[in-house]
Design an enzyme around this catalytic site. Structure first.
Site, short mmCIF file in Angstrom:
data_model
loop_
_atom_site.label_atom_id
_atom_site.label_comp_id
_atom_site.label_asym_id
_atom_site.label_seq_id
_atom_site.Cartn_x
_atom_site.Cartn_y
_atom_site.Cartn_z
N ASP A 215 -38.74 -13.31 -3.97
CA ASP A 215 -39.62 -14.03 -3.23
C ASP A 215 -41.21 -13.97 -3.86
O ASP A 215 -41.14 -13.66 -4.85
CB ASP A 215 -39.39 -13.79 -1.82
CG ASP A 215 -39.64 -15.11 -0.80
OD1 ASP A 215 -40.93 -15.85 -1.08
OD2 ASP A 215 -38.99 -15.52 0.12
N GLY A 237 -40.19 -14.05 -9.45
CA GLY A 237 -40.72 -14.26 -8.09
C GLY A 237 -41.10 -15.46 -7.92
O GLY A 237 -41.02 -16.36 -8.85
N HIS A 238 -41.72 -15.76 -6.73
CA HIS A 238 -41.98 -16.93 -6.48
C HIS A 238 -43.64 -17.07 -6.51
O HIS A 238 -44.53 -18.12 -6.36
CB HIS A 238 -42.05 -17.43 -4.93
CG HIS A 238 -40.61 -17.47 -4.53
ND1 HIS A 238 -39.99 -18.15 -3.57
CD2 HIS A 238 -39.57 -17.53 -5.39
CE1 HIS A 238 -38.79 -18.36 -3.38
NE2 HIS A 238 -38.35 -17.93 -4.86
N GLY A 239 -44.28 -15.80 -7.09
CA GLY A 239 -45.65 -16.07 -7.55
C GLY A 239 -46.47 -15.22 -6.53
O GLY A 239 -46.00 -14.53 -5.70
N ASN A 270 -43.79 -20.35 -9.08
CA ASN A 270 -45.11 -20.90 -8.99
C ASN A 270 -46.19 -19.81 -9.43
O ASN A 270 -45.78 -18.84 -9.76
CB ASN A 270 -45.26 -20.88 -7.31
CG ASN A 270 -44.22 -21.46 -6.56
OD1 ASN A 270 -43.85 -22.64 -6.87
ND2 ASN A 270 -43.60 -20.72 -5.97
#
Ligand SMILES: *[C@@H]1O[C@H](CO)[C@@H](O)[C@H](O)[C@H]1NC(C)=O
Ligand SMILES: *[C@@H]1O[C@H](CO)[C@@H](O)[C@H](O)[C@H]1NC(C)=O
Ligand SMILES: *[C@@H]1O[C@H](CO)[C@@H](O)[C@H](O)[C@H]1NC(C)=O
Length: 336
Positions: A215, A237-239, A270
């Site tokens: 995440d 990960g999601h940034g 992202n």
């Protein structure tokens, strides 16, 4: 004893005396090997250190220690307190209390705290399996691995956190927190395993850290004012995310004075983004700077500044590109 020797002796005393009174968890009955529960020993060592009037602390030696939910609570008598870990603290696997609890290892209302070194491993697995199945609505949320809350003047140095059931490191309602040389790892497909989660805190610094999770690497939410991130690696990960804002809190979802620089993203979903939920609340995002963000693995995320239906701004990168500075003058603040 001649003077030189005396001086040397004195210097030795000075240099080792900063945390003279470290209470070794072994002296309180902790057992190495990771099979026997050592929770009480950790809590007793903490209680003694916390009650001491001198600079004091807890020492965890080499080895693996099985520890359940632990609330290391303050306020403490000592003006400085250290938690020095040279070992690995592991969580009981799938224990229902841990699944229901908000957090596993918690430092609550402790000021002037230095958390130094060590590894913690929540050994999550079944909760990820449950959450991966989108049809399954009955999964427990799982405990965050490591929480500091309601503290002032806290250092977290050299911590490694593996495989959390939820967010790995949570900073909540704190003032002046310095996180450095932290290493966080969970598989790319592990749900909700944010790296560092900051809320209701002021003056937080996160530097020289590596975060790979399923995440957000760093999530910056409700009422975080003053956060500086520098020289971190993120991915998978999601940034790095500001928000979600406006989703849960009915008012004053404010995030401001945030600077993120010299970050390398690798394989993130992202880049850096601001997520808001446009519910007509009185939130505010202000004075955010993303500077020198490098995407080392561009194929994984798209380059755009995007405003979606929820007025979510996402800044994504798809070339080997960098955001030098954002927002520009005309976008200095964003009402959410
Ligand atoms: C982060 O990764 C780099 C190599 O990419 C390594 O040199 C550094 O020691 C790592 N830092 C931590 C805190 O693990
Ligand atoms: C904007 O944020 C930075 C920290 O990133 C801070 O130093 C500066 O004072 C803030 N500016 C204002 C006007 O609050
Ligand atoms: C940008 O960030 C990278 C990686 O974090 C760093 O090596 C480089 O020196 C930074 N560039 C500038 C101009 O500060």
């Amino acid at each position: 004893m001649d003077l030189v020797l005396l001086a040397f002796f004195f210097i030795q005393i000075l240099s080792t005396s900063s945390y003279d009174l470290l209470h070794n968890v072994m002296d309180y009955g902790a057992t190495r090997g990771g099979l026997v529960d050592s929770t009480d020993a950790f809590l007793q060592a903490w209680k003694t250190a916390c009650a001491s009037k001198e600079q004091s602390g807890v020492f965890v030696p080499d080895g693996e220690f099985l520890v359940g939910i632990c609330i290391f609570s303050g306020p403490c008598q000592s003006t400085n307190i250290q938690f020095q870990n040279q070992g690995t603290i592991i969580a009981p696997i799938d224990e229902s209390n841990l699944m229901k609890s908000m957090s596993w290892l918690v430092f609550d209302s402790v000021n002037d705290l230095d958390i130094y070194g060590g590894k913690i491993n929540a050994r999550a697995n079944s909760i990820w399996k449950c959450k991966r199945d989108k049809n399954n609505k009955n999964c427990q949320s799982g405990a965050r691995s490591f929480t500091v809350r309601k503290g002032r003047n806290i250092k977290v140095r050299g911590l490694t956190s593996l495989n959390s059931n939820q967010a790995h490191v949570q900073i909540e309602s704190c003032n002046i927190v310095h996180v450095s040389n932290v290493n966080i790892e969970a598989p790319k497909d592990s749900p909700n395993t944010d790296g560092i989660h900051v809320s209701r805190s002021r003056n937080v610094v996160i530097v020289d850290s590596n975060i790979s999770t399923g995440d957000d690497c760093i999530a910056i939410i409700h009422r975080t004012v003053g956060l500086y991130v520098k020289n971190c690696k993120c991915g998978p990960g999601h940034g790095i995310s500001i928000g979600s804002l406006g989703k849960y809190e009915s008012k004053e979802d404010i995030v401001k004075n945030i600077k993120v620089e010299d970050v390398i993203l690798k394989g993130t979903q992202n880049g850096v983004r601001i997520k808001t939920w446009a519910k007509g609340t009185s939130g505010l995002v202000q004075n955010i700077t993303f500077h020198n963000i490098t995407n080392a693995n561009p194929s994984d995320c798209k380059s755009q500044i995007r405003l979606n239906a929820n007025r979510e701004i996402q800044i994504r990168l798809n070339r080997k590109s960098q955001i030098r500075s954002w927002p520009t003058a005309d976008r200095e603040s964003l009402l959410v």
